[in-house]
Design a protein around this motif. Structure first.
Motif, short mmCIF file in Angstrom:
data_model
loop_
_atom_site.label_atom_id
_atom_site.label_comp_id
_atom_site.label_asym_id
_atom_site.label_seq_id
_atom_site.Cartn_x
_atom_site.Cartn_y
_atom_site.Cartn_z
N ALA A 180 42.55 35.13 -7.51
CA ALA A 180 43.19 33.90 -7.03
C ALA A 180 42.85 33.66 -5.56
O ALA A 180 42.56 32.54 -5.14
N LYS A 184 40.52 30.55 -3.91
CA LYS A 184 40.92 29.71 -2.77
C LYS A 184 39.84 29.73 -1.69
O LYS A 184 39.49 28.68 -1.12
N ILE A 206 46.36 30.37 -10.96
CA ILE A 206 46.17 30.65 -9.54
C ILE A 206 47.46 30.46 -8.74
O ILE A 206 47.80 31.27 -7.87
N HIS A 207 48.19 29.40 -9.03
CA HIS A 207 49.36 29.06 -8.20
C HIS A 207 50.55 29.98 -8.46
O HIS A 207 51.55 29.90 -7.74
N GLU A 208 50.43 30.84 -9.44
CA GLU A 208 51.47 31.84 -9.67
C GLU A 208 51.11 33.19 -9.06
O GLU A 208 51.86 34.16 -9.18
N GLN A 211 47.44 33.99 -3.13
CA GLN A 211 46.15 33.40 -2.79
C GLN A 211 45.73 33.70 -1.35
O GLN A 211 44.72 33.17 -0.87
N ASP A 234 37.89 25.86 -10.63
CA ASP A 234 38.73 27.05 -10.76
C ASP A 234 38.23 27.95 -11.88
O ASP A 234 37.61 27.49 -12.85
#
Length: 265
Positions: A180, A184, A206-208, A211, A234
């Protein structure tokens, strides 16, 4: 397993390219031979090397078979690049290439299993997919790696192809935080233009994940980025192999000038 998976140390020489390695390449050019498989026996030699590297060395969960070969349905449609030791004649390095007309015949690219490639359809006549790259552990030198890349570049030039695609795997032993954070970082520096973005069918969440780790790409992916490749969005999550797979694209015209003369001359 993603198409571009190979030993993490394999392209460290490429990702840290210097004059010493280029010198090594010239010294080794008479000791190795670049060719393309001409029959099933030569394809099998490539598949045996792939099994040795992917299954025996890296621990990939390949389908068990008594021949100890790594193969799938796309092998019959691909051209197989071989690097041989001229003294032993053993295959010590390989890549497989799926050209456009064979992709149409097969009905799909390997990458289609992980990504929606609809936005790239207009490139299909000039686009090849590369993968299953590996080098025998006793031959991981700058010369052999440069020979593989040179063979691919010459193939592209000979047939008039302009775009090279494939997947690069990143391990997720830490639960995906490294991948992740890498996504980014890549999105900030090596992301393709919007028109070439692809969508993962099973996205890495990714957002969990964290990053903000200070990370560097693994050697293989770093090598592609240094050459001039872009990542097209992504990563996908491959739960079977517990990897995050990044879709990469390289236009031949965009090869870094530092490497172009060695690959295209």
């Amino acid at each position: 397993m993603s198409e571009l998976t190979l030993d993490p140390t394999l392209l460290s020489e490429l990702s840290n390219q210097n004059q010493e390695q280029l010198h090594s390449h010239h010294n080794q050019k008479d000791a190795i031979q670049i060719s393309w498989a001409q029959n099933d026996n030569e394809v099998k030699e490539a598949q045996q090397l792939r099994y040795k590297v992917f299954a025996e060395e890296m621990g990939a969960h390949l389908t068990s078979n008594y021949e100890k070969v790594d193969k799938d349905v796309l092998d019959q449609y691909c051209d197989h690049l071989l690097i041989r030791d001229t003294e032993t004649l053993k295959v010590i390095g390989t890549y497989r290439v799926l050209p456009p007309h064979k992709a149409r015949e097969a009905g799909f690219y390997y990458s289609d299993m992980e990504f929606n490639l609809d936005r790239l359809s207009h490139l299909s006549e000039k686009m090849v997919e590369v993968g299953r790259s590996c080098v025998h552990k006793d031959y991981r030198t700058g010369g052999v790696i440069m020979a593989l890349w040179s063979g691919l570049a010459q193939y592209m030039k000979k047939h008039g192809y302009e775009v090279m695609i494939g997947c690069a795997s990143v391990p997720m032993g830490d639960g995906g935080h490294y991948a992740a954070s890498l996504a980014k970082k890549i999105n900030a520096s090596h992301l393709s233009s919007l028109e070439y973005r692809v969508t993962p069918k099973l996205p890495l969440p990714i957002h969990e994940l964290d990053q903000d780790l200070d990370v560097e790409p693994p050697a293989l992916l770093k090598g592609y980025l240094r050459i001039g490749a872009k990542v097209c969005g992504d990563p996908a999550w491959d739960p079977d192999f517990n990897t995050a797979d990044f879709f990469t694209m390289l236009f031949l015209k965009d090869i870094n000038p530092r490497y172009a003369k060695h690959f295209l001359s």
